[in-house]
Design an enzyme around this catalytic site. Structure first.
Site, PDB file in Angstrom:
ATOM      1  N   PHE A  38       0.774  -1.189  -0.058  1.00  0.00           N
ATOM      2  CA  PHE A  38      -0.008   0.001   0.028  1.00  0.00           C
ATOM      3  C   PHE A  38       0.885   1.467  -0.011  1.00  0.00           C
ATOM      4  O   PHE A  38       0.409   2.420  -0.424  1.00  0.00           O
ATOM      5  CB  PHE A  38      -0.776  -0.028   1.188  1.00  0.00           C
ATOM      6  CG  PHE A  38      -0.326   0.420   2.562  1.00  0.00           C
ATOM      7  CD1 PHE A  38       0.059   1.818   2.920  1.00  0.00           C
ATOM      8  CD2 PHE A  38       0.088  -0.696   3.483  1.00  0.00           C
ATOM      9  CE1 PHE A  38       0.612   1.958   4.022  1.00  0.00           C
ATOM     10  CE2 PHE A  38       0.824  -0.349   4.499  1.00  0.00           C
ATOM     11  CZ  PHE A  38       0.925   1.124   4.851  1.00  0.00           C
TER      12      PHE A  38
ATOM     13  N   GLU B 160      -4.828  -3.705  -2.322  1.00  0.00           N
ATOM     14  CA  GLU B 160      -6.339  -3.721  -2.247  1.00  0.00           C
ATOM     15  C   GLU B 160      -6.766  -2.496  -1.260  1.00  0.00           C
ATOM     16  O   GLU B 160      -7.735  -1.956  -1.158  1.00  0.00           O
ATOM     17  CB  GLU B 160      -7.294  -5.047  -1.739  1.00  0.00           C
ATOM     18  CG  GLU B 160      -6.630  -5.303  -0.266  1.00  0.00           C
ATOM     19  CD  GLU B 160      -5.591  -6.222   0.011  1.00  0.00           C
ATOM     20  OE1 GLU B 160      -4.573  -6.026  -0.884  1.00  0.00           O
ATOM     21  OE2 GLU B 160      -5.228  -6.862   0.717  1.00  0.00           O
TER      22      GLU B 160
ATOM     23  N   GLU C 262       9.259  -4.707  12.962  1.00  0.00           N
ATOM     24  CA  GLU C 262       8.842  -3.381  12.104  1.00  0.00           C
ATOM     25  C   GLU C 262       7.681  -2.605  12.836  1.00  0.00           C
ATOM     26  O   GLU C 262       6.843  -3.390  13.109  1.00  0.00           O
ATOM     27  CB  GLU C 262       8.719  -3.911  10.687  1.00  0.00           C
ATOM     28  CG  GLU C 262       8.282  -2.773   9.768  1.00  0.00           C
ATOM     29  CD  GLU C 262       8.212  -3.285   8.172  1.00  0.00           C
ATOM     30  OE1 GLU C 262       7.369  -4.207   8.065  1.00  0.00           O
ATOM     31  OE2 GLU C 262       8.570  -2.605   7.476  1.00  0.00           O
TER      32      GLU C 262
ATOM     33  N   CYS D 191       9.728   1.796   3.368  1.00  0.00           N
ATOM     34  CA  CYS D 191      10.558   0.601   3.813  1.00  0.00           C
ATOM     35  C   CYS D 191      11.952   1.025   4.078  1.00  0.00           C
ATOM     36  O   CYS D 191      12.913   0.162   4.691  1.00  0.00           O
ATOM     37  CB  CYS D 191      10.475  -0.465   2.686  1.00  0.00           C
ATOM     38  SG  CYS D 191      11.359   0.036   1.020  1.00  0.00           S
TER      39      CYS D 191
ATOM     40  N   SER E 205       5.134  -7.008   3.155  1.00  0.00           N
ATOM     41  CA  SER E 205       5.609  -7.504   4.452  1.00  0.00           C
ATOM     42  C   SER E 205       6.600  -8.749   4.514  1.00  0.00           C
ATOM     43  O   SER E 205       6.223  -9.451   3.484  1.00  0.00           O
ATOM     44  CB  SER E 205       4.640  -7.653   5.494  1.00  0.00           C
ATOM     45  OG  SER E 205       3.740  -8.762   4.928  1.00  0.00           O
TER      46      SER E 205
ATOM     47  N   LYS F 257      -0.929  -6.478  -9.659  1.00  0.00           N
ATOM     48  CA  LYS F 257      -1.967  -6.446  -8.780  1.00  0.00           C
ATOM     49  C   LYS F 257      -1.575  -5.240  -7.711  1.00  0.00           C
ATOM     50  O   LYS F 257      -0.836  -5.594  -6.956  1.00  0.00           O
ATOM     51  CB  LYS F 257      -2.072  -7.800  -7.946  1.00  0.00           C
ATOM     52  CG  LYS F 257      -3.153  -8.000  -7.274  1.00  0.00           C
ATOM     53  CD  LYS F 257      -2.977  -8.822  -5.946  1.00  0.00           C
ATOM     54  CE  LYS F 257      -2.435  -8.261  -4.757  1.00  0.00           C
ATOM     55  NZ  LYS F 257      -3.338  -7.162  -4.125  1.00  0.00           N
TER      56      LYS F 257
END
Ligand code: NAD
Length: 489
Positions: free
Chosen positions: A149, A176, A382, A281, A226, A173
């Site tokens: 995301f 979502e 994280e 990240c 992740s 893809k």
């Protein structure tokens, strides 16, 4: 409410599944659209169209293939403002952060335009009398990327421009959580007039991912997200015979030496920790103050954190926006809570509940914690939120040992005016990306990009030369031609 559609074979099509998920603006709480939950049928339809298109596409000379990319670059640049606005509405980051993301996407298209040169093979003449040997690079077939995301625009561009320039066809893809931004990018890219089926978009969550991993027609998968999902995608994709690169999570450390320049260091370190609300990240999570840097830098860093304006990303004064969801806010707050209960000091507490004026949004103000014990999740896992974990070390060597004991290896940075300290750090630290007086060591698109250890599963990284290697397979041709065979006419 608008339900997003997939883009398959050059047309917008409805998902075969009627199940949908809400897409929320994390800055306001408003529901922006619905996204299909995804289905195997959607994936198979897209992969079939991509496979069918690949036959003609691979025979299109690379020089012609990149003409489409030149058009894509122009389209993205012309619509950068609109794309950035959508990105902010879906992801919560500030508008300037979204604009920077579009620039990085364009940069990848520019580098992929060099494919005719980057894809060139190797040639050796006379390996034995009359025999030459050469290596040619050919596309793999159909590639797919599964995106997270936090960079709704940029991340698919780490992969698909290279993939299609190399002669592959592709399925994207998006996450979502932020599917509308890439949907709009695809609408705009239609103007590039790529042949039907070369570039496809399929929405959904886990079911869509599993279908891509199982599909016989998919040859290469690029994942970013992740660590636990990266590991899963790598294991399942490779077990099904695919080439996979899977970029995972991170817990990045940043070291400040006592000799670091006070002003630039403070500004850059705060940007690294709090930019994109800590959801990068490459963001620094742990800041290690070496020796007397503890006294000189701690007050400056706390001031910089406190002075940062947090509000809706489209508000002109925003220096930090929302985190992606209520669930994410609660997870981050629980980590701060847990650290406190286990003995950490919460030096600056950003848990505000609701931000006045944006009560429906998901905000945490810049937070600083220190002395977090290793038993607390916030020390070792994280956080992916605007939390600075201050640590102290007596020497640079101690700091490096501590950093290298972690699970992740995405990025590590040092701030110093000593060349020798910087050199020791860059040689000894276990991370795929190293910053020296740089807080977010994101390489330009003409360098490969990814992490080490549990931040990456695979061999070849994203972008540039690694992308060309990832999206092609080599064929070695050994050829004999004797000059005595030349006919006399
Ligand atoms: P995520 O792992 O939840 O989701 C990433 C993608 O995987 C999404 O498209 C999602 O639909 C899919 N997915 C989620 N759960 C799945 C499951 N159980 N099975 C199959 N597919 C699944 O990640 P996120 O929350 O969207 O993104 C944040 C994470 O991404 C952070 O850990 C961050 O460090 C990481 N990230 C890494 C890099 C890098 O370069 N290493 C870059 C950006 C983000």
């Amino acid at each position: 409410m608008n339900t997003l559609r997939n883009y398959v074979g050059g047309a917008w099509v409805e998902s075969a599944s009627s199940a949908t998920l809400d897409v929320e603006n994390p800055g306001t709480g408003e529901i922006l659209a619905r996204v299909p939950a995804g289905s195997r049928a959607d994936v198979e339809r897209a992969v079939e169209r991509a496979s069918a298109a690949q036959r003609g596409w691979k025979d299109t000379p690379a020089e012609q293939r990149i003409q489409y990319l030149f058009r894509m670059k122009t389209i993205l640049e012309e619509h950068a403002g609109e794309i950035a606005t959508l990105c902010t509405q879906e992801s919560g980051k500030t508008l300037s952060e979204s604009k920077a993301e579009v620039v990085r996407a364009v940069e990848n298209i520019e580098v992929a335009c060099g494919i005719p040169t980057m894809m060139q093979g190797e040639f050796s003449e006379d390996v034995s009398p009359g025999v030459d040997t050469f290596v040619i690079r050919q596309p793999l077939g159909v590639g797919a990327c599964i995106a997270p995301f936090n960079f709704p625009v940029m991340i698919p561009f780490w992969f698909f421009p290279y993939a299609i320039a190399c002669g592959n066809t592709y399925v994207v893809k998006p996450s979502e959580k932020v599917p509308g931004t890439m949907t709009r990018v695809f609408e705009l890219l239609q103007e590039a007039k790529l042949p039907e089926g070369v570039l496809n978009l399929v929405h959904g969550g886990k079911e869509t991912v599993d279908a891509l991993l199982a599909s016989e027609g998919v040859n290469a998968v690029s994942f970013v997200g992740s660590t636990h999902v990266a590991r899963y995608v790598y294991a399942n994709g490779t077990a099904n015979g695919k080439r996979v690169q899977a970029q995972g999570g991170a817990k990045n450390s940043l070291v400040i030496m006592p000799d670091a320049d006070p002003e630039t260091t403070t500004r850059i370190v705060a940007d690294s920790v709090y930019g994109c609300a800590g959801q990068r990240c490459l963001a620094a999570s742990t800041v290690v103050l070496v020796g007397t840097a503890r006294e000189s830098f701690k007050p400056r860093l706390v001031d910089a954190a406190q002075g940062r304006t947090t509000c809706y990303g489209l508000d002109g004064k925003a220096q930090m926006g929302a985190v992606i969801s209520r669930q994410s806010r609660m997870r981050i707050e629980a980590m701060i809570d847990d650290a406190g209960k286990k003995g950490a000091t919460v030096v600056l507490d950003g848990r505000i509940g609701a931000l006045p004026g944006y009560e429906g949004g998901h905000y945490i103000l810049p937070t600083v914690v220190e002395n977090v014990p290793d038993s607390a999740d916030a020390a070792v896992s994280e956080i992916f939120g605007p939390v600075m974990n201050l640590k102290y070390a007596a020497t640079l060597e101690d700091a490096i040992v501590d950093i290298n004991s972690g699970r992740y290896g995405n990025a590590a940075c040092i701030f110093t005016t000593s060349g020798a300290a910087a050199r020791t750090f860059r040689r000894d630290v276990l991370a795929g990306n190293v910053g020296i007086n740089i807080g977010v060591p994101a390489p330009m698109a003409f360098f490969p990009f990814s992490g080490w250890k549990e931040s990456f599963f695979g061999d070849l990284h994203g972008q540039a030369s690694h992308a060309v290697e990832f999206f092609t397979q080599t064929k070695v041709v050994v050829e004999r031609w004797h000059n005595t065979w030349i006919r006399k006419f």
